[in-house]
Motif scaffolding. Structure first.
Motif, short mmCIF file in Angstrom:
data_model
loop_
_atom_site.label_atom_id
_atom_site.label_comp_id
_atom_site.label_asym_id
_atom_site.label_seq_id
_atom_site.Cartn_x
_atom_site.Cartn_y
_atom_site.Cartn_z
N SER A 9 -129.97 80.57 10.15
CA SER A 9 -128.57 80.48 9.70
C SER A 9 -127.62 80.87 10.83
O SER A 9 -126.49 80.39 10.91
CB SER A 9 -128.36 81.37 8.48
N ASN A 10 -128.07 81.77 11.69
CA ASN A 10 -127.29 82.16 12.86
C ASN A 10 -128.14 81.88 14.09
O ASN A 10 -129.14 82.55 14.33
CB ASN A 10 -126.93 83.65 12.80
N LYS A 11 -127.74 80.90 14.85
CA LYS A 11 -128.52 80.47 16.00
C LYS A 11 -128.43 81.49 17.13
O LYS A 11 -127.37 82.10 17.36
CB LYS A 11 -128.06 79.10 16.50
N ARG A 12 -129.56 81.68 17.84
CA ARG A 12 -129.61 82.62 18.95
C ARG A 12 -129.81 81.87 20.26
O ARG A 12 -130.56 80.89 20.33
CB ARG A 12 -130.76 83.62 18.75
N SER A 13 -129.14 82.35 21.31
CA SER A 13 -129.25 81.71 22.61
C SER A 13 -130.65 81.91 23.19
O SER A 13 -131.28 82.96 22.98
CB SER A 13 -128.21 82.29 23.58
N SER A 46 -139.49 83.24 29.58
CA SER A 46 -140.22 82.34 28.70
C SER A 46 -139.52 82.15 27.37
O SER A 46 -139.21 83.12 26.67
CB SER A 46 -141.63 82.87 28.46
N ILE A 47 -139.28 80.89 27.01
CA ILE A 47 -138.71 80.57 25.70
C ILE A 47 -139.75 79.86 24.82
O ILE A 47 -139.47 79.47 23.69
CB ILE A 47 -137.45 79.70 25.81
N GLY A 48 -140.95 79.71 25.34
CA GLY A 48 -142.02 79.05 24.60
C GLY A 48 -143.25 78.94 25.47
O GLY A 48 -143.29 79.45 26.61
N ILE A 49 -144.27 78.28 24.95
CA ILE A 49 -145.53 78.19 25.65
C ILE A 49 -146.09 76.77 25.54
O ILE A 49 -146.06 76.16 24.48
CB ILE A 49 -146.54 79.23 25.10
N ALA A 50 -146.58 76.25 26.67
CA ALA A 50 -147.22 74.94 26.70
C ALA A 50 -148.65 75.06 26.21
O ALA A 50 -149.22 76.16 26.15
CB ALA A 50 -147.19 74.36 28.12
N ILE A 51 -149.28 73.95 25.86
CA ILE A 51 -150.61 73.98 25.28
C ILE A 51 -151.67 74.47 26.26
O ILE A 51 -152.77 74.84 25.85
CB ILE A 51 -151.02 72.61 24.70
N ASN A 52 -151.36 74.51 27.55
CA ASN A 52 -152.29 75.07 28.52
C ASN A 52 -152.01 76.54 28.82
O ASN A 52 -152.60 77.12 29.72
CB ASN A 52 -152.29 74.26 29.82
N GLY A 53 -151.08 77.15 28.07
CA GLY A 53 -150.80 78.56 28.21
C GLY A 53 -149.70 78.91 29.18
O GLY A 53 -149.40 80.09 29.39
N LEU A 67 -130.76 63.21 20.19
CA LEU A 67 -131.12 64.57 19.78
C LEU A 67 -129.87 65.37 19.44
O LEU A 67 -128.77 65.05 19.88
CB LEU A 67 -131.89 65.26 20.91
N ASP A 68 -130.06 66.42 18.66
CA ASP A 68 -128.91 67.24 18.27
C ASP A 68 -128.56 68.23 19.38
O ASP A 68 -129.11 68.19 20.48
CB ASP A 68 -129.19 67.95 16.94
N GLU A 69 -127.64 69.15 19.07
CA GLU A 69 -127.16 70.08 20.10
C GLU A 69 -128.23 71.06 20.56
O GLU A 69 -128.07 71.72 21.60
CB GLU A 69 -125.95 70.85 19.56
N TYR A 70 -129.35 71.17 19.79
CA TYR A 70 -130.44 72.06 20.19
C TYR A 70 -131.56 71.28 20.90
O TYR A 70 -132.58 71.83 21.25
CB TYR A 70 -131.00 72.79 18.96
N GLY A 120 -129.80 75.27 24.75
CA GLY A 120 -129.21 76.60 24.96
C GLY A 120 -129.37 77.54 23.80
O GLY A 120 -129.16 78.75 23.94
N GLU A 121 -129.74 77.01 22.62
CA GLU A 121 -129.97 77.86 21.45
C GLU A 121 -131.21 77.39 20.70
O GLU A 121 -131.53 76.20 20.69
CB GLU A 121 -128.77 77.82 20.49
N TYR A 122 -131.92 78.34 20.09
CA TYR A 122 -133.07 78.01 19.26
C TYR A 122 -132.60 77.41 17.93
O TYR A 122 -131.64 77.92 17.33
CB TYR A 122 -133.92 79.24 18.96
N PHE A 123 -133.30 76.41 17.43
CA PHE A 123 -133.00 75.87 16.12
C PHE A 123 -133.43 76.86 15.04
O PHE A 123 -132.78 77.01 14.01
CB PHE A 123 -133.72 74.54 15.93
N GLY A 124 -134.55 77.53 15.27
CA GLY A 124 -135.07 78.51 14.31
C GLY A 124 -134.94 79.94 14.82
O GLY A 124 -134.33 80.20 15.87
N ASN A 125 -135.54 80.86 14.09
CA ASN A 125 -135.52 82.26 14.48
C ASN A 125 -136.68 82.54 15.44
O ASN A 125 -137.85 82.37 15.06
CB ASN A 125 -135.65 83.16 13.25
#
Length: 317
Positions: free
Chosen positions: A181-185, A190-197, A274-277, A306-311
């Protein structure tokens, strides 16, 4: 945690009249019990909770490589699980194998590298990674078997002064992602992880600083290390899209939503779609009922707006 397999001890049960219990080699026991007057048999496994065991049975030793039947048994919180089968003839040979589907990793995590450690902890998927890429790079030392001089298409490539270092990354990512409900920047790092780690970074080389110049230090697979040795991708990870296809799943962001390559339905995805996220919602191969997901594209912001769609969950080192 990531799956490994073992063959249980091979035993023969005469007539299935008696209870037979034996160790199978990985903290588990297999019990075999004939039920009442019919041919039904109860196969009971006791071991580590949440493990998934494949129990196999046959009445012909010569057919051991193509057993007469098999079934998965998922052990509950007390470490027990059972399978009741009705046999057309009395099976005489049994074994139990820790299944390649142990812990029943949900999509998309069943596609992640077997070199990673993955397990469910409550509402989170936990991923432990050394963050070392599974492909060559000029950022390994020249004496390393994984070293490969730059051989990509960028005539302006310049090697940055850093080298790849092993990390102890621990990701805690929501198992059931939902729109925030409140998007975070997104943060630097690291903002995530690829399938190879390997870590996924956002579209910035520094605070609000675009990747324009930094792109020239990306190796032939579009990754590079920062000053503490953390190798990462800002843009399409070419090694992974080469393996999985440019329309394949290549990772997940900290908010739990998956990341796909730059092609969809045979066509390159553009930022305008794509949307803004930097994502959208529809069915994918891994999520036939539909899910929000991000795409790599060939122009800024490349992966995320620039912002996560989820938490977002967390990443520690």
């Amino acid at each position: 945690m990531r799956v490994f397999s073992t063959l249980g001890l091979l035993r023969r049960v005469f007539g299935l009249c008696a209870l037979g219990i034996w160790l199978t080699g990985l903290h588990a026991e297999l019990s075999i019990e004939r039920l009442l007057e019919d041919q039904a048999v109860r196969l009971l496994i006791k071991g580590e909770k949440d493990d998934t065991w494949s129990v196999e049975f046959s009445n012909d030793l010569e057919l051991w490589q193509g057993l007469g039947g098999a079934g998965l048994v998922v052990l509950d919180g007390s470490g027990e699980g059972e399978l009741v089968v009705t046999l057309t003839t009395e099976a005489q040979f049994y074994r139990a194998t820790l299944s390649e589907k142990a812990n029943r990793l949900p999509a998309p995590y069943n596609l992640f590298s077997e070199e990673l450690t993955l397990y469910v902890d409550g509402e989170f998927m936990v991923i432990e990674s050394s963050n070392v890429p599974n492909h060559p790079s000029p950022y390994f030392s020249q004496g390393d078997d994984r070293y490969e001089a730059y051989n990509g298409p960028n005539g302006s490539f310049r090697l940055n002064p850093n080298s790849i270092g092993s990390q102890s990354f621990v990701y805690r990512i929501p198992l059931n992602p939902a729109e925030a409900s409140n998007k975070r920047s997104t943060n630097l790092g690291s903002i995530g992880i690829a399938i190879n780690g390997v870590a996924l970074f956002n579209q910035y080389a520094g605070p609000n600083r675009p990747l324009t110049n930094e792109i020239d230090s990306f190796d032939q697979f579009n990754g590079h290390p920062q000053n503490t040795g953390v190798y990462h991708y800002h843009i399409e990870p070419l090694y992974l899209t080469g393996l999985e296809g440019k329309d394949g799943l290549v990772g997940v962001l900290l908010d739990g939503f998956p990341v796909y390559g730059p092609i969809e339905n045979g066509v390159a995805v553009t930022n305008a779609e794509l949307d803004e996220y930097h994502g959208h919602f529809h069915a994918t191969e891994e999520f036939p009922d539909g899910i929000y997901h991000y795409h790599f594209t060939d122009t800024d912001p490349y992966l995320n707006g620039g912002e996560y769609f989820g938490n977002p969950g967390t990443q520690t080192n």
